[in-house]
Design a protein around this motif. Structure first.
Motif, PDB file in Angstrom:
ATOM      1  N   ASP A  64      -3.140 -12.807 -11.382  1.00 33.85           N
ATOM      2  CA  ASP A  64      -2.324 -13.974 -11.726  1.00 33.85           C
ATOM      3  C   ASP A  64      -1.247 -13.600 -12.745  1.00 33.85           C
ATOM      4  N   GLN A  65      -1.589 -12.733 -13.685  1.00 31.94           N
ATOM      5  CA  GLN A  65      -0.609 -12.272 -14.663  1.00 31.94           C
ATOM      6  C   GLN A  65       0.494 -11.467 -13.971  1.00 31.94           C
ATOM      7  N   LEU A  66       0.115 -10.652 -12.987  1.00 32.28           N
ATOM      8  CA  LEU A  66       1.101  -9.855 -12.263  1.00 32.28           C
ATOM      9  C   LEU A  66       1.980 -10.718 -11.366  1.00 32.28           C
ATOM     10  N   VAL A  67       1.451 -11.860 -10.880  1.00 29.69           N
ATOM     11  CA  VAL A  67       2.264 -12.812 -10.115  1.00 29.69           C
ATOM     12  C   VAL A  67       3.358 -13.363 -11.024  1.00 29.69           C
ATOM     13  N   ARG A  68       3.008 -13.710 -12.251  1.00 31.03           N
ATOM     14  CA  ARG A  68       3.989 -14.251 -13.200  1.00 31.03           C
ATOM     15  C   ARG A  68       5.093 -13.252 -13.506  1.00 31.03           C
ATOM     16  N   LYS A  69       4.758 -11.964 -13.501  1.00 26.56           N
ATOM     17  CA  LYS A  69       5.738 -10.929 -13.789  1.00 26.56           C
ATOM     18  C   LYS A  69       6.550 -10.543 -12.555  1.00 26.56           C
ATOM     19  N   GLY A  70       6.145 -11.008 -11.373  1.00 27.00           N
ATOM     20  CA  GLY A  70       6.877 -10.703 -10.156  1.00 27.00           C
ATOM     21  C   GLY A  70       6.424  -9.438  -9.439  1.00 27.00           C
TER      22      GLY A  70
ATOM     23  N   PRO B 109       7.000  -3.220  -5.259  1.00 27.80           N
ATOM     24  CA  PRO B 109       6.671  -4.617  -5.505  1.00 27.80           C
ATOM     25  C   PRO B 109       7.621  -5.539  -4.758  1.00 27.80           C
ATOM     26  N   PRO B 110       7.242  -6.742  -4.488  1.00 24.65           N
ATOM     27  CA  PRO B 110       5.967  -7.355  -4.854  1.00 24.65           C
ATOM     28  C   PRO B 110       4.863  -7.019  -3.858  1.00 24.65           C
ATOM     29  N   PHE B 111       3.703  -6.700  -4.388  1.00 28.51           N
ATOM     30  CA  PHE B 111       2.536  -6.383  -3.579  1.00 28.51           C
ATOM     31  C   PHE B 111       1.825  -7.668  -3.170  1.00 28.51           C
ATOM     32  N   SER B 112       0.984  -7.597  -2.162  1.00 32.12           N
ATOM     33  CA  SER B 112       0.258  -8.789  -1.738  1.00 32.12           C
ATOM     34  C   SER B 112      -0.874  -9.099  -2.713  1.00 32.12           C
ATOM     35  N   TYR B 113      -1.248 -10.356  -2.784  1.00 30.97           N
ATOM     36  CA  TYR B 113      -2.312 -10.786  -3.690  1.00 30.97           C
ATOM     37  C   TYR B 113      -3.642 -10.153  -3.287  1.00 30.97           C
ATOM     38  N   ALA B 114      -3.889 -10.059  -1.981  1.00 27.13           N
ATOM     39  CA  ALA B 114      -5.144  -9.464  -1.504  1.00 27.13           C
ATOM     40  C   ALA B 114      -5.252  -7.997  -1.903  1.00 27.13           C
ATOM     41  N   SER B 115      -4.146  -7.257  -1.804  1.00 24.06           N
ATOM     42  CA  SER B 115      -4.208  -5.849  -2.197  1.00 24.06           C
ATOM     43  C   SER B 115      -4.375  -5.711  -3.707  1.00 24.06           C
ATOM     44  N   CYS B 116      -3.872  -6.673  -4.468  1.00 25.74           N
ATOM     45  CA  CYS B 116      -4.069  -6.666  -5.917  1.00 25.74           C
ATOM     46  C   CYS B 116      -5.552  -6.872  -6.238  1.00 25.74           C
ATOM     47  N   LEU B 117      -6.177  -7.837  -5.578  1.00 21.82           N
ATOM     48  CA  LEU B 117      -7.603  -8.092  -5.810  1.00 21.82           C
ATOM     49  C   LEU B 117      -8.443  -6.874  -5.428  1.00 21.82           C
TER      50      LEU B 117
END
Length: 72
Positions: free
Chosen positions: A59-65, A33-41
């Motif tokens: 979005d929840q994972l963004v808040r957690k870092g 981490p942190p992973f990219s938002y696109a790979s999360c989606l």
């Protein structure tokens, strides 16, 4: 008897430090981490989540870092 106890405690401490030393290189992986938002989606879509649910999850994972915020 106290000598046996002291040796057991010392051996346990050495075993713990050796286990910690072996685990340390695994934390230096480039895929961490942190992973990219696109790979999360993409990962949430691969798991069968709806687009709205996947966005909420990321979005929840963004808040957690764990995931980088989306760009733009």
């Amino acid at each position: 008897m106290s000598t046996v106890l002291a040796l057991a405690v010392a051996a346990g401490g050495l075993g713990l430090s050796a286990a910690t030393a072996q685990a340390a290189p695994a934390s230096t992986l480039q895929d961490g981490p942190p992973f990219s938002y696109a790979s999360c989606l993409k990962a949430t879509a691969d798991k069968g989540e709806s687009p709205a649910q996947g966005k909420w999850h990321c979005d929840q994972l963004v808040r957690k870092g764990w995931v980088k915020p989306p760009v733009g």
